[in-house]
Design a protein around this motif. Structure first.
Motif, PDB file in Angstrom:
ATOM      1  N   PHE A  96       5.381   8.199   9.065  1.00  0.00           N
ATOM      2  CA  PHE A  96       4.629   7.348   8.057  1.00  0.00           C
ATOM      3  C   PHE A  96       3.321   7.147   8.433  1.00  0.00           C
ATOM      4  N   LEU A  97       2.665   8.200   9.125  1.00  0.00           N
ATOM      5  CA  LEU A  97       1.341   8.068   9.465  1.00  0.00           C
ATOM      6  C   LEU A  97       0.497   7.986   8.239  1.00  0.00           C
ATOM      7  N   CYS A  98      -0.213   7.042   7.936  1.00  0.00           N
ATOM      8  CA  CYS A  98      -1.045   6.843   6.462  1.00  0.00           C
ATOM      9  C   CYS A  98      -2.426   5.952   6.997  1.00  0.00           C
ATOM     10  N   VAL A  99      -3.320   6.590   6.356  1.00  0.00           N
ATOM     11  CA  VAL A  99      -4.578   6.085   6.163  1.00  0.00           C
ATOM     12  C   VAL A  99      -4.925   5.678   4.919  1.00  0.00           C
ATOM     13  N   HIS A 100      -5.466   4.761   4.372  1.00  0.00           N
ATOM     14  CA  HIS A 100      -5.824   4.406   2.935  1.00  0.00           C
ATOM     15  C   HIS A 100      -6.771   5.440   2.447  1.00  0.00           C
TER      16      HIS A 100
ATOM     17  N   GLN B 164     -11.745  24.043  15.663  1.00  0.00           N
ATOM     18  CA  GLN B 164     -10.656  23.991  14.686  1.00  0.00           C
ATOM     19  C   GLN B 164      -9.944  22.676  14.845  1.00  0.00           C
ATOM     20  N   HIS B 165      -9.531  22.388  15.954  1.00  0.00           N
ATOM     21  CA  HIS B 165      -8.667  21.100  15.987  1.00  0.00           C
ATOM     22  C   HIS B 165      -9.166  20.427  17.110  1.00  0.00           C
ATOM     23  N   LYS B 166     -10.228  19.786  16.954  1.00  0.00           N
ATOM     24  CA  LYS B 166     -10.975  18.840  17.914  1.00  0.00           C
ATOM     25  C   LYS B 166      -9.956  17.963  18.675  1.00  0.00           C
ATOM     26  N   PHE B 167      -9.175  17.309  18.040  1.00  0.00           N
ATOM     27  CA  PHE B 167      -8.399  16.326  18.567  1.00  0.00           C
ATOM     28  C   PHE B 167      -6.995  17.049  19.052  1.00  0.00           C
ATOM     29  N   TRP B 168      -6.525  17.557  18.319  1.00  0.00           N
ATOM     30  CA  TRP B 168      -5.031  18.649  18.888  1.00  0.00           C
ATOM     31  C   TRP B 168      -5.391  19.561  20.062  1.00  0.00           C
ATOM     32  N   GLU B 169      -6.419  19.845  20.352  1.00  0.00           N
ATOM     33  CA  GLU B 169      -6.623  20.837  21.376  1.00  0.00           C
ATOM     34  C   GLU B 169      -6.654  19.787  22.676  1.00  0.00           C
TER      35      GLU B 169
ATOM     36  N   ARG C  82     -10.478   7.930   4.480  1.00  0.00           N
ATOM     37  CA  ARG C  82      -9.838   9.293   4.947  1.00  0.00           C
ATOM     38  C   ARG C  82     -11.154   9.941   5.544  1.00  0.00           C
ATOM     39  N   SER C  83     -10.900  10.972   6.667  1.00  0.00           N
ATOM     40  CA  SER C  83     -11.709  11.823   7.055  1.00  0.00           C
ATOM     41  C   SER C  83     -12.690  11.009   8.119  1.00  0.00           C
ATOM     42  N   LYS C  84     -12.350   9.860   8.732  1.00  0.00           N
ATOM     43  CA  LYS C  84     -13.169   9.299   9.475  1.00  0.00           C
ATOM     44  C   LYS C  84     -12.745   9.016  11.006  1.00  0.00           C
ATOM     45  N   ARG C  85     -11.703   9.978  11.128  1.00  0.00           N
ATOM     46  CA  ARG C  85     -11.164  10.307  12.432  1.00  0.00           C
ATOM     47  C   ARG C  85     -10.468   9.230  13.079  1.00  0.00           C
ATOM     48  N   LEU C  86      -9.815   8.397  12.091  1.00  0.00           N
ATOM     49  CA  LEU C  86      -9.019   7.175  12.383  1.00  0.00           C
ATOM     50  C   LEU C  86      -7.479   7.633  12.796  1.00  0.00           C
ATOM     51  N   ALA C  87      -7.148   8.792  12.148  1.00  0.00           N
ATOM     52  CA  ALA C  87      -5.770   9.321  12.626  1.00  0.00           C
ATOM     53  C   ALA C  87      -5.583   9.581  14.093  1.00  0.00           C
ATOM     54  N   PRO C  88      -6.605  10.303  14.767  1.00  0.00           N
ATOM     55  CA  PRO C  88      -6.244  10.489  16.109  1.00  0.00           C
ATOM     56  C   PRO C  88      -6.368   9.313  16.800  1.00  0.00           C
TER      57      PRO C  88
HETATM   58  C1  YNC Z   1      -0.763  14.770  10.418  1.00  0.00           C
HETATM   59  N1  YNC Z   1       0.129  14.708   9.142  1.00  0.00           N
HETATM   60  O1  YNC Z   1      -5.503  17.933  12.065  1.00  0.00           O
HETATM   61  P1  YNC Z   1      -7.712  17.947  14.328  1.00  0.00           P
HETATM   62  S1  YNC Z   1       3.406  13.321   8.373  1.00  0.00           S
HETATM   63  C2  YNC Z   1      -0.780  14.729  12.770  1.00  0.00           C
HETATM   64  N2  YNC Z   1      -0.158  14.548  11.430  1.00  0.00           N
HETATM   65  O2  YNC Z   1      -7.179  16.385  13.771  1.00  0.00           O
HETATM   66  P2  YNC Z   1      -8.818  11.842   9.970  1.00  0.00           P
HETATM   67  C3  YNC Z   1      -2.818  14.955  11.601  1.00  0.00           C
HETATM   68  N3  YNC Z   1      -2.271  14.894  12.692  1.00  0.00           N
HETATM   69  O3  YNC Z   1      -7.227  18.915  13.634  1.00  0.00           O
HETATM   70  P3  YNC Z   1      -7.512  11.545   7.586  1.00  0.00           P
HETATM   71  C4  YNC Z   1      -2.128  14.970  10.264  1.00  0.00           C
HETATM   72  N4  YNC Z   1      -2.806  15.166   9.187  1.00  0.00           N
HETATM   73  O4  YNC Z   1      -9.417  17.657  14.469  1.00  0.00           O
HETATM   74  C5  YNC Z   1      -4.156  15.117   9.817  1.00  0.00           C
HETATM   75  N5  YNC Z   1      -3.996  15.281  11.008  1.00  0.00           N
HETATM   76  O5  YNC Z   1      -7.529  18.150  15.913  1.00  0.00           O
HETATM   77  C6  YNC Z   1      -5.150  15.321  12.187  1.00  0.00           C
HETATM   78  N6  YNC Z   1      -2.425  11.357   4.287  1.00  0.00           N
HETATM   79  O6  YNC Z   1      -8.265  12.936  11.393  1.00  0.00           O
HETATM   80  C7  YNC Z   1      -6.062  16.532  11.814  1.00  0.00           C
HETATM   81  N7  YNC Z   1       0.884  11.410   6.150  1.00  0.00           N
HETATM   82  O7  YNC Z   1      -8.446  10.432  10.371  1.00  0.00           O
HETATM   83  C8  YNC Z   1      -7.163  16.309  12.479  1.00  0.00           C
HETATM   84  O8  YNC Z   1      -7.992  12.525   8.713  1.00  0.00           O
HETATM   85  C9  YNC Z   1      -7.068  14.694  12.520  1.00  0.00           C
HETATM   86  O9  YNC Z   1      -8.288  10.446   7.246  1.00  0.00           O
HETATM   87  C10 YNC Z   1      -8.061  14.101  11.394  1.00  0.00           C
HETATM   88  O10 YNC Z   1      -6.004  11.268   8.134  1.00  0.00           O
HETATM   89  C11 YNC Z   1      -4.869  11.714   8.286  1.00  0.00           C
HETATM   90  O11 YNC Z   1       3.983  11.022   9.482  1.00  0.00           O
HETATM   91  C12 YNC Z   1      -4.026  11.283   7.479  1.00  0.00           C
HETATM   92  O12 YNC Z   1       0.166  13.091   4.817  1.00  0.00           O
HETATM   93  C13 YNC Z   1      -2.517  12.034   7.267  1.00  0.00           C
HETATM   94  O13 YNC Z   1      -2.842   9.273   5.160  1.00  0.00           O
HETATM   95  C14 YNC Z   1      -3.248   9.937   7.960  1.00  0.00           C
HETATM   96  O14 YNC Z   1      -4.783  12.190   5.484  1.00  0.00           O
HETATM   97  C15 YNC Z   1      -4.135  10.992   5.830  1.00  0.00           C
HETATM   98  O15 YNC Z   1      -7.073  12.671   6.434  1.00  0.00           O
HETATM   99  C16 YNC Z   1      -3.328  10.311   4.867  1.00  0.00           C
HETATM  100  O16 YNC Z   1     -10.302  12.095   9.987  1.00  0.00           O
HETATM  101  C17 YNC Z   1      -1.706  11.099   3.305  1.00  0.00           C
HETATM  102  O17 YNC Z   1      -6.032  14.328  12.116  1.00  0.00           O
HETATM  103  C18 YNC Z   1      -0.181  10.746   4.033  1.00  0.00           C
HETATM  104  C19 YNC Z   1       0.233  11.898   4.989  1.00  0.00           C
HETATM  105  C20 YNC Z   1       1.153  12.250   7.037  1.00  0.00           C
HETATM  106  C21 YNC Z   1       2.577  12.279   7.086  1.00  0.00           C
HETATM  107  C22 YNC Z   1       3.591  12.074   9.686  1.00  0.00           C
HETATM  108  C23 YNC Z   1       4.143  12.439  11.240  1.00  0.00           C
HETATM  109  C24 YNC Z   1       2.517  12.108  11.935  1.00  0.00           C
HETATM  110  C25 YNC Z   1       2.808  12.860  13.315  1.00  0.00           C
HETATM  111  C26 YNC Z   1       1.476  12.265  14.105  1.00  0.00           C
HETATM  112  C27 YNC Z   1       1.517  12.948  15.363  1.00  0.00           C
HETATM  113  C28 YNC Z   1       2.486  12.232  16.395  1.00  0.00           C
HETATM  114  C29 YNC Z   1       2.379  12.777  17.988  1.00  0.00           C
HETATM  115  C30 YNC Z   1       3.273  12.273  18.798  1.00  0.00           C
HETATM  116  C31 YNC Z   1       2.984  10.719  19.234  1.00  0.00           C
HETATM  117  C32 YNC Z   1       3.878  10.054  20.338  1.00  0.00           C
HETATM  118  C33 YNC Z   1       3.647  10.974  21.650  1.00  0.00           C
HETATM  119  C34 YNC Z   1       4.564  10.541  22.498  1.00  0.00           C
HETATM  120  C35 YNC Z   1       5.134  10.431  23.773  1.00  0.00           C
END
Ligand code: YNC
Ligand code: MG
Length: 388
Positions: A137-141, A1-6, A145-151
């Motif tokens: 401010f986590l943001c991927v262009h 389900q959550h390969k990274f968060w697990e 998207r969906s290339k596992r850059l966020a982890p």
């Molecule tokens: C998210 N918002 O579940 P699993 S909020 C955390 N926060 O992992 P990929 C997120 N994780 O489930 P994409 C997340 N969104 O397989 C997705 N994920 O374990 C997880 N959107 O990565 C997701 N900004 O790169 C999955 O996904 C994995 O290309 C998939 O990129 C995601 O700033 C994202 O909503 C959000 O720009 C960057 O969709 C992209 O989709 C995007 O394949 C529009 O990633 C903007 C957007 C998010 C706003 C935010 C808070 C971020 C918190 C991050 C976690 C911090 C942890 C603490 C770190 C410091 C620790 C210490 C000490």
């Protein structure tokens, strides 16, 4: 389900309800010499950059990435449009680390295609004040998207936070991840109902006409409470005392000192606004309210391109009833030409939302802690923390 968060030290879904697990850090800190010294690997077309938010061009690059690729509503009608001034404020609080402002660029073109940022904060969880990073401010262009850059970005910011000997973090997201400490609701108070309806933000209620709707949301031209005025630098000590006392009642809340209050709450044009009530007799500061400015781009509307939104921040009432204090906040926000005033159901906000004609939104906001276990989820009203 959550390969990274697990793989991460966060509350896992399988542990929900397991009362045998202790509250507090999930993993112990490691010696700094054992923290990975080099950045995580990126796909070879990309490179890490540290974004210098003092630099106008860098600030503009981050602004442009977010303006075009950051958070949208479920129907893709609106996208957050944090201003450059706002980003400069949000990312440079007292004691901030430039190394926590992390970009990813295309090696060849030097185009910024991803971003994540952290800032330091002291957050109290029950009786413990914990040094944390607030991640935002986590943001991927959109094209990447969906290339596992966020982890990779999350691991890299975690590494850089660890290098400063900080081991916990707080963050919010609109998506459900393992595991929210609470889930909050957004509420919206129309200030300019005609525009909100025209752009599809809200709809005309059943059996309502436009003119009845405008009348319903009408506000007086000036504030009601005597002694209500804008916060000034000289108010920092009094506001800090008021806020510290007030926030002590919540399970999770920032531990603000005077430097924090000066940074986070002293008014900045079109970024953050704070008002207080100074007793006309005793000159005591008895009440406080604040909101920040976060406009949204309106996507694909002929007539309007920006929705001006104010977001409720920290509010404290000791003498002026909260309802009246917040009504005055609505009046000043209307005067400043905001279209809508938003608030979460955190702290004591439920006490005024319905009465002041806020309506529930469809967006939920989940709050998370990294590497800190809370025995039970808390109620939104037990949360004293607002992240930007
Ligand atoms: C998210 N918002 O579940 P699993 S909020 C955390 N926060 O992992 P990929 C997120 N994780 O489930 P994409 C997340 N969104 O397989 C997705 N994920 O374990 C997880 N959107 O990565 C997701 N900004 O790169 C999955 O996904 C994995 O290309 C998939 O990129 C995601 O700033 C994202 O909503 C959000 O720009 C960057 O969709 C992209 O989709 C995007 O394949 C529009 O990633 C903007 C957007 C998010 C706003 C935010 C808070 C971020 C918190 C991050 C976690 C911090 C942890 C603490 C770190 C410091 C620790 C210490 C000490
Ligand atoms: Mg990706």
């Amino acid at each position: 389900q959550h390969k990274f968060w697990e793989t991460q030290p966060v509350g896992q879904f399988k542990d929900v309800g397991n009362s045998g697990l202790p509250e507090g850090p999930i993993e112990d800190p490691t010696p700094l010499s054992e923290v990975k010294q080099e950045p995580y690997n990126l796909p070879s077309l990309y490179e890490w950059v540290t974004c210098d938010m003092d630099n106008e061009e860098t600030c503009a690059e981050v602004y442009n990435l977010l303006t075009n690729n950051y958070v949208e509503d479920d129907e893709n009608m609106f996208r957050f449009n944090y201003s450059k001034e706002f980003l400069g404020w949000a990312l440079r609080p007292p004691g901030y680390f430039k190394s926590w402002h992390i970009g990813v660029k295309v090696r060849a073109s030097k185009k910024l295609v991803a971003f994540i940022a952290g800032v330091p904060a002291r957050i109290r969880v029950r009786n413990e004040v914990v040094s944390m990073a607030e991640i935002n401010f986590l943001c991927v262009h959109k094209k990447l998207r969906s290339k596992r850059l966020a982890p990779v970005m999350i691991k890299e910011v975690t590494r850089r936070v660890h290098l400063e000997n900080i081991w916990q973090a707080a963050y919010t997201a609109g998506v459900v991840l393992p595991t929210p400490i609470t889930t909050c609701q957004y509420w919206h108070r129309s200030l300019n109902p005609k525009k909100l309806i025209d752009v599809g933000f809200s709809r005309l209620g059943a059996r309502m006409t436009m003119s009845r709707t405008i009348k319903l949301y009408k506000l007086p031209d000036s504030t009601v409470t005597s002694g209500f005025r804008k916060m000034e630098l000289r108010d920092v000590p009094a506001v800090t005392r008021l806020l510290r006392e007030y926030l002590a009642q919540f399970v999770v809340a920032p531990d603000f000192d005077e430097n924090d209050v000066e940074h986070w709450l002293l008014p900045r044009e079109d970024v953050v606004d704070s008002y207080l009530v100074e007793s006309p007799e005793t000159h005591e500061v008895t009440d406080f309210c604040s909101f920040y400015a976060l406009p949204s781009s309106i996507l694909g509307n002929q007539n309007y391109s920006i929705l001006k939104a104010a977001y409720s921040y920290y509010n404290v009432s000791t003498k002026t009833p909260l309802l009246r204090l917040m009504n005055d906040a609505l009046i000043v926000a209307k005067k400043k030409d905001y279209d809508v005033f938003n608030a979460l159901d955190v702290m004591e906000n439920e006490a005024f939302l319905k009465e002041l004609k806020f309506g529930p939104g469809d967006g939920q906001l989940h709050y998370y802690l990294y590497n800190y276990r809370l025995q039970n989820a808390v109620k939104p009203s037990e949360l004293g923390l607002v992240l930007l």
